[in-house]
Write an enzyme that holds these catalytic residues in place. Structure first.
Site, PDB file in Angstrom:
ATOM      1  N   LYS A   1      -0.466 -14.069   1.137  1.00  0.00           N
ATOM      2  CA  LYS A   1       0.551 -13.105   0.702  1.00  0.00           C
ATOM      3  C   LYS A   1       1.401 -12.683   1.890  1.00  0.00           C
ATOM      4  CE  LYS A   1      -2.244 -11.594  -3.156  1.00  0.00           C
ATOM      5  NZ  LYS A   1      -3.321 -10.746  -3.651  1.00  0.00           N
TER       6      LYS A   1
ATOM      7  N   GLN B   1      -6.071  -5.179  -2.550  1.00  0.00           N
ATOM      8  CA  GLN B   1      -6.729  -6.463  -2.828  1.00  0.00           C
ATOM      9  C   GLN B   1      -8.105  -6.197  -3.445  1.00  0.00           C
ATOM     10  OE1 GLN B   1      -5.340  -9.597  -2.322  1.00  0.00           O
ATOM     11  NE2 GLN B   1      -7.144 -10.393  -3.360  1.00  0.00           N
TER      12      GLN B   1
ATOM     13  N   ASP C   1       1.351  -4.820  -8.235  1.00  0.00           N
ATOM     14  CA  ASP C   1       0.335  -5.626  -8.917  1.00  0.00           C
ATOM     15  C   ASP C   1       0.259  -5.253 -10.399  1.00  0.00           C
ATOM     16  OD1 ASP C   1      -1.248  -7.765  -8.419  1.00  0.00           O
ATOM     17  OD2 ASP C   1      -2.974  -6.640  -7.674  1.00  0.00           O
TER      18      ASP C   1
END
Ligand SMILES: NC(=O)c1ccc[n+]([C@@H]2O[C@H](COP(=O)([O-])OP(=O)(O)OC[C@H]3O[C@@H](n4cnc5c(N)ncnc54)[C@H](OP(=O)(O)O)[C@@H]3O)[C@@H](O)[C@H]2O)c1
Length: 311
Positions: free
Chosen positions: A77, A121, A144
């Site tokens: 990422k 994450q 997200d």
């Protein structure tokens, strides 16, 4: 026309009639190539935005502990951010970090005008309350798409930041002009990260959706009826050729590390790729299918969040 020429033409025709089954059919849904094209466009867009507004979009990826798969995803990422010109504000915490320390970091990033996107994450260690941490993220920076407000928008079919993997799958289907209206879609897996949001997006696109999970009875009976089959489980070879309808469109979200017959470690999905590709209409490879699209949707969400701030 001489006999020889006629025979040659017939031979060529016969060969070309037998060829398409092997050479053209089935098609790979090439997420890697599409991701590259979108990233090239994003790079140009980021340059333009930077010169207009004086700063690049910014993304903060928060990682806790040193789980090797998570570390690899985070590296990917951050590398992708660098490639398109998005600034990284990531922070890596030790595995024993306290809940309050991460909450304070999220509060600070929520206020930081240089940060447009925040991603936690997952998974995080068991002593942390992941759900509460996700709630803390400003919904306008929730790249997200896991904040309840953004999940609610998805449920209502409203525009908002959407979960990256499902958004990437939908983008791939659109790119290949796959018509979803009235099609039977079966999603195997019901996680909040992948299965449920994909099911909602397919429903929004007018597919008839079934969601299967670990307690589903007769999974194969369901998957065999799927025009569109999405596997998002995390089990190598869960979906075998006899469980797939001929001509189906197969999207393999799973990422599993296995050791092959030569003792080498490699990534595979949830679908028995070699067997299923022979009978499907379209299929995503692993790697090179959904994975690159996920990262790209994260970049796209960050740029979307930035432009919304400046509009
Ligand atoms: N390509 C990408 O970019 C990307 C992104 C995210 C995740 N992934 C991969 O996608 C996979 C799924 O991720 P996730 O986060 O959704 O995983 P997860 O949270 O572990 O969810 C897995 C789902 O699969 C279901 N399941 C487990 N065994 C099953 C079985 N035998 N038959 C049918 N369903 C079964 C579970 O059912 P229950 O709910 O009943 O337990 C659960 O709903 C993983 O391999 C992950 O690495 C890939």
């Amino acid at each position: 026309m001489s006999d020889t020429t006629a025979r040659k033409i017939i031979k060529v025709l016969m060969i070309s009639l037998t060829l398409p089954m092997k050479s053209v059919y089935p098609q790979l849904l090439d997420g890697k190539a599409l991701a590259q094209r979108i990233q090239d466009q994003l790079k140009a867009e980021v340059e333009r935005l930077k010169s207009t507004y004086g700063r690049p979009p910014g993304l903060a990826v928060l990682m806790v502990g040193d789980h090797p798969a998570s570390a690899a995803y985070v590296r990917n990422k951050e590398r992708a951010c660098t490639k398109v010109g998005i600034a990284s504000f990531g922070q890596h915490f030790p595995a024993d970090v306290s809940q309050s320390e991460i909450e304070q970091t999220i509060d600070r990033l929520n206020q930081d005008p240089n940060v447009d996107g925040i991603l936690l994450q997952l998974p995080v260690p068991a002593h942390l309350n992941a759900v509460y941490l996700l709630h803390k993220i400003d919904p306008d920076k929730d790249v997200d798409g896991l904040h309840p407000l953004n999940l609610g928008r998805l449920l209502r079919g409203e525009r908002g930041l959407q979960s990256c993997t499902p958004a990437g799958v939908m983008r791939l289907l659109r790119e290949y002009r796959i018509d979803l209206k009235g099609k039977n879609a079966v999603v195997v897996g019901r996680s909040i990260l992948v299965g449920k949001p994909i099911a909602l997006m397919l429903l929004e696109a007018d597919a008839t959706v079934t969601i299967a999970h670990s307690r589903t009875k007769n999974l194969a009976e369901l998957t065999r009826q799927a025009d569109i089959l999405i596997a998002a489980v995390g089990r190598p070879n869960l979906i075998t050729a006899d469980q797939v309808k001929p001509n189906a469109i197969v999207i393999d979200v799973g990422i599993n590390r296995v050791i092959d017959a030569q003792g080498k470690s490699r990534l595979v999905g949830d679908v028995d790729f070699d067997a299923v590709r022979e009978m499907s209409q379209f299929i995503t490879p692993v790697p090179g299918g959904v994975g690159p699209m996920t990262v790209t949707m994260l970049l796209q969400n960050t740029v979307f969040s930035y432009t919304r701030t400046h509009s």
